[in-house]
Motif scaffolding. Sequence first.
Motif, PDB file in Angstrom:
ATOM      1  N   HIS A 163       0.578  -1.308  -0.313  1.00 21.70           N
ATOM      2  CA  HIS A 163      -0.041   0.066   0.089  1.00 21.70           C
ATOM      3  C   HIS A 163       0.485   1.091   0.130  1.00 21.70           C
ATOM      4  O   HIS A 163       2.171   1.015   0.241  1.00 21.70           O
ATOM      5  CB  HIS A 163      -0.858  -0.374   1.058  1.00 21.70           C
ATOM      6  N   ARG A 204     -11.161  -1.268  -9.913  1.00 22.55           N
ATOM      7  CA  ARG A 204     -10.359  -0.219  -9.257  1.00 22.55           C
ATOM      8  C   ARG A 204     -11.073   0.029  -7.286  1.00 22.55           C
ATOM      9  O   ARG A 204     -10.564   0.460  -7.122  1.00 22.55           O
ATOM     10  CB  ARG A 204     -11.326   1.335  -9.674  1.00 22.55           C
ATOM     11  N   THR A 205     -11.782  -0.594  -7.120  1.00 20.13           N
ATOM     12  CA  THR A 205     -12.446  -0.961  -5.927  1.00 20.13           C
ATOM     13  C   THR A 205     -10.842  -2.389  -4.861  1.00 20.13           C
ATOM     14  O   THR A 205     -10.209  -1.534  -4.641  1.00 20.13           O
ATOM     15  CB  THR A 205     -12.911  -2.165  -5.732  1.00 20.13           C
ATOM     16  N   ARG A 244      -8.273  -1.847  -6.874  1.00 22.51           N
ATOM     17  CA  ARG A 244      -6.332  -0.884  -6.371  1.00 22.51           C
ATOM     18  C   ARG A 244      -6.553  -0.853  -5.504  1.00 22.51           C
ATOM     19  O   ARG A 244      -5.503   0.449  -4.884  1.00 22.51           O
ATOM     20  CB  ARG A 244      -6.269  -0.240  -7.676  1.00 22.51           C
ATOM     21  N   LEU A 245      -7.606   0.253  -4.355  1.00 25.24           N
ATOM     22  CA  LEU A 245      -7.276   1.056  -3.388  1.00 25.24           C
ATOM     23  C   LEU A 245      -6.536   0.621  -2.402  1.00 25.24           C
ATOM     24  O   LEU A 245      -6.140  -0.475  -2.197  1.00 25.24           O
ATOM     25  CB  LEU A 245      -8.784   0.673  -2.826  1.00 25.24           C
ATOM     26  N   GLY A 246      -5.699   1.290  -2.461  1.00 24.93           N
ATOM     27  CA  GLY A 246      -4.548   1.509  -0.904  1.00 24.93           C
ATOM     28  C   GLY A 246      -3.267   1.714  -1.998  1.00 24.93           C
ATOM     29  O   GLY A 246      -2.200   1.492  -1.561  1.00 24.93           O
ATOM     30  N   ASP A 294      -0.562   1.770  -5.351  1.00 29.07           N
ATOM     31  CA  ASP A 294      -0.337   2.840  -6.634  1.00 29.07           C
ATOM     32  C   ASP A 294       0.874   2.191  -7.272  1.00 29.07           C
ATOM     33  O   ASP A 294       1.682   1.481  -7.035  1.00 29.07           O
ATOM     34  CB  ASP A 294       1.130   4.695  -5.390  1.00 29.07           C
ATOM     35  N   ALA A 336     -11.049  -1.394   5.545  1.00 30.40           N
ATOM     36  CA  ALA A 336     -10.588  -1.117   4.029  1.00 30.40           C
ATOM     37  C   ALA A 336      -9.439  -3.028   4.741  1.00 30.40           C
ATOM     38  O   ALA A 336      -8.139  -3.343   4.853  1.00 30.40           O
ATOM     39  CB  ALA A 336      -9.012  -0.490   3.891  1.00 30.40           C
TER      40      ALA A 336
END
Length: 294
Positions: free
Chosen positions: A112, A145-146, A148-150, A152, A226
């Motif tokens: 993350h 997209r969900t 991928r949260l966290g 970069d 999360a």
Amino acid sequence: MSRVQMPDSSRLPKMETSEDGIYQVYSLCYARARSRHVHENFMIRDMHDGPMPMDFNLWILRNAHRTVLVDTGFSQRAANERRPLDFDPIEALARLDIDPDAIEDVIISHLHFDHAGNIDRFAKARFHVQDAEVAYATGRCMCDRTMRLGFDVEDVVTLVRHTYAERVCFHDGDATPLPGISLHVLPGHTAGIQAVRVMTPRGPVVLASDVSHFYANFLRRGPFAATLDATETLRSYEKLKEIAGAVERIIPGHDPKVRMLYPSYTFNGIELTALHEEPKQHDINTLARLESFA
């Protein structure tokens, strides 16, 4: 066990022994999310809502033989109004007389953004990471997209470049990469997150990172909001306690209580929290009583 010299205001203290496998362990809080609330920090809230700020940390492990980092923080690129940088964490290392270009080993708990940023700023370090974490962060789930949260993408791409440069040490499960330091895979928050158990003058300390963001997550068995797999997270809480052996051996990844529980010292204007020193017993006992909520 070895004793540690009292620190002065200009440099980190040296160990009074050359014995390998025993480390000073410092947490470096470089950013804070002061406006977070309880409901943001739990998948299911079982307590009254209210302020629950979050610290962002990296961890420094030192002895006479080496300096090891656990995680690398995030840079100004990832900062925003809710999580501004108090200072650049890599520049802070230099102020502590720790040369980032001289560090040979960096352990990445998970990929993350706030744990694997800045990995382009170490000239020769080896990065220790779990197979499962890299496979997830570069696999088909990143098409969503969900999921991928966290993460970069620039951090992940940089790790791939380091892989091609033969600077990534992959681990498939628990491992002991260095004397006195062991890695323990405790999935749930992410697919391949690992905690770090390190031997110190007060015995073993377990850097949980985001296996448990706050003490309350594992003590109340309340996964962070999360969370990739809640079932795995609950199993990992139990394993975390087994590996550590006691609440006072566990250091959650983002809890401001850590700075209140352990002695803090300022070196060249940078405050560090000494996790190799004994915590304030009264406050630790108060935390331990929260286990009645488990």
